[in-house]
Design an enzyme around this catalytic site. Structure first.
Site, mmCIF file in Angstrom:
data_model
loop_
_atom_site.group_PDB
_atom_site.id
_atom_site.type_symbol
_atom_site.label_atom_id
_atom_site.label_comp_id
_atom_site.label_asym_id
_atom_site.label_seq_id
_atom_site.Cartn_x
_atom_site.Cartn_y
_atom_site.Cartn_z
ATOM 1 N N GLN A 82 0.943 -1.204 -0.001
ATOM 2 C CA GLN A 82 0.197 0.301 0.195
ATOM 3 C C GLN A 82 0.915 1.605 -0.035
ATOM 4 O OE1 GLN A 82 -1.628 -2.027 2.946
ATOM 5 N NE2 GLN A 82 -3.615 -2.487 2.250
ATOM 6 N N HIS A 93 6.724 4.038 6.190
ATOM 7 C CA HIS A 93 7.564 3.141 6.128
ATOM 8 C C HIS A 93 7.183 2.222 4.790
ATOM 9 C CE1 HIS A 93 11.459 1.493 8.031
ATOM 10 N NE2 HIS A 93 11.470 0.485 6.355
ATOM 11 N N HIS A 95 6.249 -0.829 2.545
ATOM 12 C CA HIS A 95 6.653 -2.714 3.557
ATOM 13 C C HIS A 95 5.460 -3.705 2.506
ATOM 14 C CE1 HIS A 95 3.512 -0.416 5.583
ATOM 15 N NE2 HIS A 95 2.797 -1.999 5.748
ATOM 16 N N HIS A 97 3.980 -6.659 2.597
ATOM 17 C CA HIS A 97 2.503 -8.038 3.564
ATOM 18 C C HIS A 97 2.928 -9.129 1.824
ATOM 19 C CE1 HIS A 97 0.222 -5.409 5.493
ATOM 20 N NE2 HIS A 97 0.826 -4.238 4.481
#
Length: 127
Positions: A82, A93, A95, A97
């Site tokens: 996202q 930050h 990231h 998933h």
């Protein structure tokens, strides 16, 4: 301690560190084995990463995906980013998933995205 956006991460939840990335256990997993892979440098958006960080982030996500898929008896993987607040990003930050998937884990396969949005995209509130 590592930083994940505004959060300090306990070393006990980090299970892999590379030269430029780290992987950690997700506090609110959508499915068993749902983990996160992040660059060590805290940057908000994918376009803020240098090419070496992009490469390491995705190589690490691939490596982590292979492990969690086997360990949690998955047959597929969902990788999700996202990128920005309008995309549902709540931690500033980058990231990735990584979710191990298997047949029937959601009645409609794409419900995983709705579940992830409601679990992560609105500060954990159900709508």
């Amino acid at each position: 301690m590592l930083r994940f956006g505004q959060h300090l991460i306990k070393p006990s939840v980090v299970f892999l560190t590379t030269e430029l990335s780290f992987a950690l256990v997700n506090r609110r997993p959508v499915v068993p084995g749902h983990v996160l892979v992040c660059p060590l440098r805290p940057v908000e958006r994918v376009h803020d990463l240098c090419p070496e960080e992009v490469a390491d982030l995705f190589l690490t996500a691939q490596r982590v995906g292979n492990v969690v898929e086997k360990h949690f008896c998955g047959t597929s993987l969902t990788f999700s980013i996202q990128d920005g607040p309008e995309a549902g990003q709540t931690v500033k930050h980058v990231h990735v998933h990584v979710l191990p998937r298997r047949a029937g884990d959601f009645s409609r396969n794409d419900d995983v995205y709705e579940e992830e949005y409601y679990t992560h995209g609105t500060a954990g509130m159900r709508i």
